[in-house]
Design an enzyme around this catalytic site. Structure first.
Site, mmCIF file in Angstrom:
data_model
loop_
_atom_site.group_PDB
_atom_site.id
_atom_site.type_symbol
_atom_site.label_atom_id
_atom_site.label_comp_id
_atom_site.label_asym_id
_atom_site.label_seq_id
_atom_site.Cartn_x
_atom_site.Cartn_y
_atom_site.Cartn_z
ATOM 1 N N GLU A 194 -85.201 31.565 -30.964
ATOM 2 C CA GLU A 194 -86.454 32.326 -31.145
ATOM 3 C C GLU A 194 -87.401 31.607 -32.106
ATOM 4 O OE1 GLU A 194 -86.902 34.234 -28.539
ATOM 5 O OE2 GLU A 194 -88.699 34.019 -29.726
HETATM 6 C C1 LIG Z 1 -76.969 30.281 -28.227
HETATM 7 C C2 LIG Z 1 -78.379 29.964 -27.850
HETATM 8 C C3 LIG Z 1 -79.103 30.869 -27.087
HETATM 9 C C4 LIG Z 1 -80.398 30.572 -26.689
HETATM 10 N N1 LIG Z 1 -81.072 31.454 -25.873
HETATM 11 C C5 LIG Z 1 -82.250 31.057 -25.322
HETATM 12 C C6 LIG Z 1 -82.883 31.840 -24.322
HETATM 13 O O1 LIG Z 1 -82.394 32.912 -23.947
HETATM 14 N N2 LIG Z 1 -84.025 31.381 -23.742
HETATM 15 C C7 LIG Z 1 -84.597 30.190 -24.121
HETATM 16 O O2 LIG Z 1 -85.630 29.827 -23.568
HETATM 17 N N3 LIG Z 1 -84.032 29.421 -25.093
HETATM 18 C C8 LIG Z 1 -82.877 29.830 -25.686
HETATM 19 N N4 LIG Z 1 -82.281 29.050 -26.654
HETATM 20 C C9 LIG Z 1 -82.926 27.802 -27.057
HETATM 21 C C10 LIG Z 1 -83.503 27.849 -28.473
HETATM 22 O O3 LIG Z 1 -84.629 28.674 -28.513
HETATM 23 C C11 LIG Z 1 -83.769 26.397 -28.897
HETATM 24 O O4 LIG Z 1 -82.523 25.787 -29.145
HETATM 25 C C12 LIG Z 1 -84.666 26.315 -30.117
HETATM 26 O O5 LIG Z 1 -85.962 26.729 -29.817
HETATM 27 C C13 LIG Z 1 -84.723 24.898 -30.698
HETATM 28 O O6 LIG Z 1 -84.999 23.948 -29.704
HETATM 29 P P1 LIG Z 1 -84.066 22.654 -29.582
HETATM 30 O O7 LIG Z 1 -82.664 23.118 -29.495
HETATM 31 O O8 LIG Z 1 -84.580 21.779 -28.508
HETATM 32 O O9 LIG Z 1 -84.211 21.905 -30.966
HETATM 33 P P2 LIG Z 1 -85.391 20.849 -31.338
HETATM 34 O O10 LIG Z 1 -86.713 21.384 -30.930
HETATM 35 O O11 LIG Z 1 -84.999 19.507 -30.844
HETATM 36 O O12 LIG Z 1 -85.295 20.894 -32.920
HETATM 37 C C14 LIG Z 1 -84.349 20.137 -33.689
HETATM 38 C C15 LIG Z 1 -84.766 20.226 -35.161
HETATM 39 O O13 LIG Z 1 -86.069 19.641 -35.338
HETATM 40 C C16 LIG Z 1 -86.963 20.589 -35.898
HETATM 41 N N5 LIG Z 1 -88.285 20.411 -35.273
HETATM 42 C C17 LIG Z 1 -88.565 20.301 -33.957
HETATM 43 N N6 LIG Z 1 -89.897 20.160 -33.792
HETATM 44 C C18 LIG Z 1 -90.460 20.192 -35.017
HETATM 45 C C19 LIG Z 1 -91.792 20.116 -35.509
HETATM 46 N N7 LIG Z 1 -92.848 19.994 -34.689
HETATM 47 N N8 LIG Z 1 -91.987 20.158 -36.839
HETATM 48 C C20 LIG Z 1 -90.940 20.305 -37.683
HETATM 49 N N9 LIG Z 1 -89.656 20.399 -37.281
HETATM 50 C C21 LIG Z 1 -89.426 20.345 -35.964
HETATM 51 C C22 LIG Z 1 -86.367 21.949 -35.599
HETATM 52 O O14 LIG Z 1 -86.767 22.937 -36.539
HETATM 53 C C23 LIG Z 1 -84.871 21.667 -35.663
HETATM 54 O O15 LIG Z 1 -84.428 21.727 -36.993
HETATM 55 C C24 LIG Z 1 -81.001 29.351 -27.104
HETATM 56 C C25 LIG Z 1 -80.276 28.456 -27.903
HETATM 57 C C26 LIG Z 1 -78.987 28.742 -28.264
HETATM 58 C C27 LIG Z 1 -78.228 27.734 -29.094
#
Ligand SMILES: Cc1cc2nc3c(=O)[nH]c(=O)nc-3n(C[C@H](O)[C@H](O)[C@H](O)COP(=O)(O)OP(=O)(O)OC[C@H]3O[C@@H](n4cnc5c(N)ncnc54)[C@H](O)[C@@H]3O)c2cc1C
Length: 563
Positions: A429
């Site tokens: 989220e």
């Molecule tokens: C158990 C689980 C359930 C989930 N359920 C859903 C769901 O129902 N629907 C859905 O759509 N998604 C879902 N997600 C996905 C979740 O919303 C994402 O994992 C989350 O938004 C982070 O994206 P990412 O994993 O690609 O991490 P990344 O975006 O790659 O982030 C990695 C790190 O980099 C940081 N970062 C990234 N971009 C920036 C920036 N511009 N500035 C500063 N820091 C940054 C982040 O804060 C984080 O610490 C789920 C994830 C999990 C693990």
């Protein structure tokens, strides 16, 4: 481990801390009388204690699994879900026109708090449906509303939100799932979505996916994203689940926690979808669901705060170890000063995080009823409540393990599960880093007007309380650091954003404790004193960090970091 629904605590918070009477005075919430709210919370609390809590360990040990392309949920989940649906827990705040109860989001927040504490993995399912109902009520066509909303509010069908793709996590604008107009008013959706919570189950008749995708020739980034409703089974003329749509669950993730909740990789292969809202305005529509989910995920943190605290207190009252240095103790570890410190910290954080979630919910309800000032306040509180609530869930779960000593590390107590389950709440989220950037970016785009209005109100309130002097001082520090951030360029602001948010939360938490101390008994006053003396001072260090902005953060090169 028995879970006790904190009904009396909700009643105290609603009456004396969150100001729920302002919501109950809104004509459209005339039904939300104290008697109705008490009856609903009591029944939901009974279901949480008797039906959901026993499922928590079951789902952890026997996770959801994929069998021949179909998700099989843990034993008992179907019955647990049915009990929640029959009690209306999926649709407390949905419009009565669509089969909902029409009660304020504040009431939903209390119910979600209990359900999450009892069985977070299953509650995640109803949270998705609550958010989708709100998004459809605001943005869908009358045909979609008429067909889908009654089936969602009854709990016969459930919901998902599909944003994330392998290359598009925090950067939602990078998504590439395609939507081709089919020429008959529908669209064909093609692409892969990952991490989709409750992408399938074996206890609802249909699963309704809200999917973000791009139309042909759509502008790049978030301005070219549209929102589509894509059912697992396409409803037939009678509205019953009909032929299977061209979508499937490819696999389930193996996760640290939340094992009962299936986290799906979804493949859409020309699946039939219907546009929700306007073309290329999908982010605005999805934000309705996301903002709902941000409060919902803040509450995940609160739920675990409460569950972990209940377990730790029960263990500390029972476990005998060491000789206490106080007179007239119980003989258990609760007599030791350091154990008391841990338990007080858990209780003080739980109270503040819950009060913040309810404060946000009240502002959302008043904002929805037309109060623009409260809507602006809710916009500021949303990232703070999401990040603080979830960080406190993680913190209290960890302290809870410590209170249990070695038994905390042993799975049979169930307290390690709390820590594993809640960890993801800081990630999904919008990660807590993204929340903090939202606070110092978009939420300061008005030049700090809404934030300053909130700080002024906090300072004035603290100033009127006999215990409020340190809180007034910290509110002034918050105002100063807000000014310093406003003067910084954006990347510098981002560098200081997380400590700024956490320091802001400390000041809010102190004011909630002051309200409780003013209205409650000696124990409320003692907890407020503990928070103000021991936790509020952290804000000073956090503000000092925030003032640093991005300075020094790039002093190590990527090669230095990897060395
Ligand atoms: C158990 C689980 C359930 C989930 N359920 C859903 C769901 O129902 N629907 C859905 O759509 N998604 C879902 N997600 C996905 C979740 O919303 C994402 O994992 C989350 O938004 C982070 O994206 P990412 O994993 O690609 O991490 P990344 O975006 O790659 O982030 C990695 C790190 O980099 C940081 N970062 C990234 N971009 C920036 C920036 N511009 N500035 C500063 N820091 C940054 C982040 O804060 C984080 O610490 C789920 C994830 C999990 C693990």
């Amino acid at each position: 481990m028995p879970y006790r629904a904190p009904i009396a605590e909700f009643e105290f918070l609603l009456a004396h801390v969150a100001g729920f009477d302002r919501v109950a005075a809104v004509p459209r919430f005339a039904e939300a009388t104290p008697d109705t709210v008490r009856a609903l919370l009591s029944e939901a609390g009974r279901i949480c204690e008797e039906v959901l809590a026993p499922l928590n360990a079951v789902g952890d040990r026997q996770p959801s699994r994929l069998e021949n392309g179909v998700v099989r949920t843990p034993p008992g989940y179907a019955e647990g879900y049915r009990a929640m649906a029959e009690a209306g827990m999926t649709a407390i705040s949905a419009s009565p026109d669509n089969g909902g109860l029409g009660l304020p989001i504040t009431v939903t927040t209390c119910v979600n708090d209990m359900a999450g504490a009892a069985c977070l993995a299953l509650q995640m399912n109803t949270l998705m449906t609550q958010g989708q109902i709100e998004a459809l009520e605001h943005h869908a066509s009358e045909e979609i509303k008429a067909l889908y909303l009654p089936r969602l509010t009854s709990g016969d069908w459930s919901s998902t939100m599909n944003l994330t793709e392998p290359q598009a996590g925090s950067d939602v604008g990078a998504l590439t799932t395609r939507a081709e107009p089919a020429g008959d008013g529908t669209y064909r959706i093609t692409g892969q979505k990952i991490y989709i919570s409750w992408g399938d189950n074996d206890f609802t008749g249909n699963v309704v996916h809200l999917v973000l995708a791009r139309l042909p020739d759509a502008p790049k980034g978030t301005k070219g994203i549209s929102l589509f409703l894509v059912p697992k089974r396409i409803p037939d003329a009678a509205g019953e689940p009909g032929v299977a749509n061209s979508l499937k669950v490819v696999s389930l993730e193996h996760k640290l926690g939340l094992h009962g909740s299936p986290t799906c990789v979804m493949q859409y292969d020309g699946a039939k979808g219907w546009l929700v809202g306007e073309e290329n305005r999908g982010m605005a529509a999805m934000f309705t669901m996301m903002n709902n989910a941000r409060l919902g995920v803040a509450v995940h943190g609160v739920s675990i705060c409460d569950a972990a605290t209940q377990a730790a207190v029960a263990y500390a009252l029972d476990r005998k170890q060491g000789r206490p240095l106080i007179e007239g103790g119980t003989g258990s570890i609760v007599d030791h000063a350091d154990v008391r410190r841990m338990l007080m910290e858990m209780k003080a954080e739980t109270f503040a995080a819950r009060a913040m979630a309810l404060d946000l919910a009240v502002s959302l309800d008043l904002g929805h009823a037309g109060d623009a000032g409260q809507a602006a306040r809710a916009a500021v509180l949303t990232p703070i409540a999401k990040a603080y609530g979830t960080e406190m869930g993680i913190k209290t779960a960890n302290i809870g393990i410590q209170v249990h000593g070695g038994m905390g590390y042993i799975e049979e107590t169930g307290v390690a599960q709390f820590a594993r389950d809640v960890r993801v709440a800081a990630i999904y989220e919008g990660t807590n880093g993204i929340q903090a950037m939202d606070l110092v970016g978009r939420k300061m785009a008005d030049g700090g007007v809404a934030i300053h209005a909130l700080i002024d109100a906090l300072e004035a309130e603290a100033g009127a309380h006999p215990m409020g002097a340190p809180v007034v001082q910290m509110a002034q520090g918050l105002r100063d650091v807000t000014g310093a951030l406003l003067a910084m360029e954006m990347n510098a602001r981002f560098g200081g954003s997380v400590p700024y948010l956490m320091g802001f939360a400390r000041v809010l938490g102190a004011v909630y404790h002051l309200r409780a101390a003013a209205a409650g008994d000696a124990a409320r006053g003692a907890l407020a004193r503990f928070y103000i003396d021991r936790l509020l001072p952290e804000a000073q260090g956090l503000f000092a960090q925030a003032r640093q902005g991005a300075s020094g953060l790039y002093d190590l090169s990527p090669e230095d970091l990897a060395a």
